[in-house]
Design a protein around this motif. Structure first.
Motif, PDB file in Angstrom:
ATOM      1  N   GLU A 167      -3.841  22.329  53.079  1.00 51.87           N
ATOM      2  CA  GLU A 167      -4.710  23.413  52.644  1.00 51.87           C
ATOM      3  C   GLU A 167      -3.977  24.287  51.624  1.00 51.87           C
ATOM      4  O   GLU A 167      -2.768  24.468  51.705  1.00 51.87           O
ATOM      5  CB  GLU A 167      -5.186  24.245  53.832  1.00 51.87           C
ATOM      6  CG  GLU A 167      -4.140  25.075  54.520  1.00 51.87           C
ATOM      7  CD  GLU A 167      -3.260  24.307  55.508  1.00 51.87           C
ATOM      8  OE1 GLU A 167      -2.335  24.936  56.027  1.00 51.87           O
ATOM      9  OE2 GLU A 167      -3.475  23.121  55.762  1.00 51.87           O
ATOM     10  N   GLN A 183     -12.068  35.001  59.930  1.00 52.86           N
ATOM     11  CA  GLN A 183     -10.706  34.461  59.978  1.00 52.86           C
ATOM     12  C   GLN A 183      -9.849  35.221  60.983  1.00 52.86           C
ATOM     13  O   GLN A 183      -9.097  34.612  61.751  1.00 52.86           O
ATOM     14  CB  GLN A 183     -10.079  34.509  58.579  1.00 52.86           C
ATOM     15  CG  GLN A 183     -10.750  33.563  57.617  1.00 52.86           C
ATOM     16  CD  GLN A 183     -10.456  33.870  56.164  1.00 52.86           C
ATOM     17  OE1 GLN A 183     -10.023  34.965  55.802  1.00 52.86           O
ATOM     18  NE2 GLN A 183     -10.706  32.895  55.299  1.00 52.86           N
ATOM     19  N   TYR A 185      -8.226  25.796  59.153  1.00 55.37           N
ATOM     20  CA  TYR A 185      -9.078  25.229  58.101  1.00 55.37           C
ATOM     21  C   TYR A 185      -8.753  23.757  57.870  1.00 55.37           C
ATOM     22  O   TYR A 185      -9.650  22.963  57.558  1.00 55.37           O
ATOM     23  CB  TYR A 185      -8.941  26.022  56.804  1.00 55.37           C
ATOM     24  CG  TYR A 185      -9.809  27.252  56.792  1.00 55.37           C
ATOM     25  CD1 TYR A 185     -11.156  27.176  56.456  1.00 55.37           C
ATOM     26  CD2 TYR A 185      -9.287  28.495  57.126  1.00 55.37           C
ATOM     27  CE1 TYR A 185     -11.959  28.300  56.443  1.00 55.37           C
ATOM     28  CE2 TYR A 185     -10.082  29.627  57.118  1.00 55.37           C
ATOM     29  CZ  TYR A 185     -11.418  29.524  56.772  1.00 55.37           C
ATOM     30  OH  TYR A 185     -12.215  30.636  56.772  1.00 55.37           O
ATOM     31  N   CYS A 199     -10.654  21.919  60.267  1.00 59.06           N
ATOM     32  CA  CYS A 199     -12.052  21.818  59.839  1.00 59.06           C
ATOM     33  C   CYS A 199     -12.231  20.666  58.864  1.00 59.06           C
ATOM     34  O   CYS A 199     -13.215  19.939  58.928  1.00 59.06           O
ATOM     35  CB  CYS A 199     -12.494  23.115  59.152  1.00 59.06           C
ATOM     36  SG  CYS A 199     -12.746  24.510  60.263  1.00 59.06           S
TER      37      CYS A 199
END
Length: 174
Positions: free
Chosen positions: A97, A108, A130, A133
């Protein structure tokens, strides 16, 4: 030959700059017209965006499978969102990321609070959630039961991407 080039350059500069054709009155008219057009109302005053004021978001640098040569290899690819990663075929192997912005959103902050000790580095590690995700085949979808720590991790990243492929199955494991 040099004086000819210099004179030609000076003539070009005056022509391109408008000095050779504008009279003082036409210059004043064009300046006032531009000022009138460029003066926005006070409610729509554009403000330069300071990168320090931008919400934190992530893009992804991923390794993807490529079999075009007949041999399975991994090649790097960049994606702007985890939704783009989800849509990519044949398969995304891993992602790193990349953080943009500096202002964390409430979602967040909440995800980091849910994660608790799973994210020992606190908010600075929200990118790890993330990444969870983005990579939909992160191993959790192959499990039939989760440990307490895994449940915490799943709750935290699903709070950021509730529509993630496999979310229904992961939620059933909680």
């Amino acid at each position: 030959m040099r004086p000819t080039v210099s004179i030609a350059m000076i003539a070009l500069l005056f022509t391109v700059g408008g000095c050779a054709t504008d009279s003082p009155s036409s210059t004043a008219q064009s300046t006032s017209a531009a000022t009138a057009e460029a003066s926005p109302s006070s409610s729509a005053t554009p403000r330069p965006t300071d990168a320090a004021d931008e919400e934190v978001s992530f893009s992804y640098r991923c390794s993807v499978e490529d079999e075009s040569s007949g041999i399975r290899t991994e090649v790097p690819m960049e994606f702007e969102s985890f939704e783009e990663v989800w849509e990519y075929r044949p398969a995304v192997v891993s992602c790193l990321e990349i953080k943009h912005g500096t202002v964390y959103t409430q979602a967040q902050l909440d995800a980091v609070e849910i994660a608790g000790p799973v994210l020992s580095g606190g908010i600075e590690q929200v990118g790890a959630l993330y990444a969870q995700c983005a990579i939909t085949d992160n191993g959790y979808l192959h499990l039939t039961d989760l440990t307490s720590s895994q449940k915490t991790d799943v709750r935290a990243f699903l709070s950021l991407c509730p529509d993630r492929p496999g979310a229904d199955y992961l939620t059933s494991l909680l």
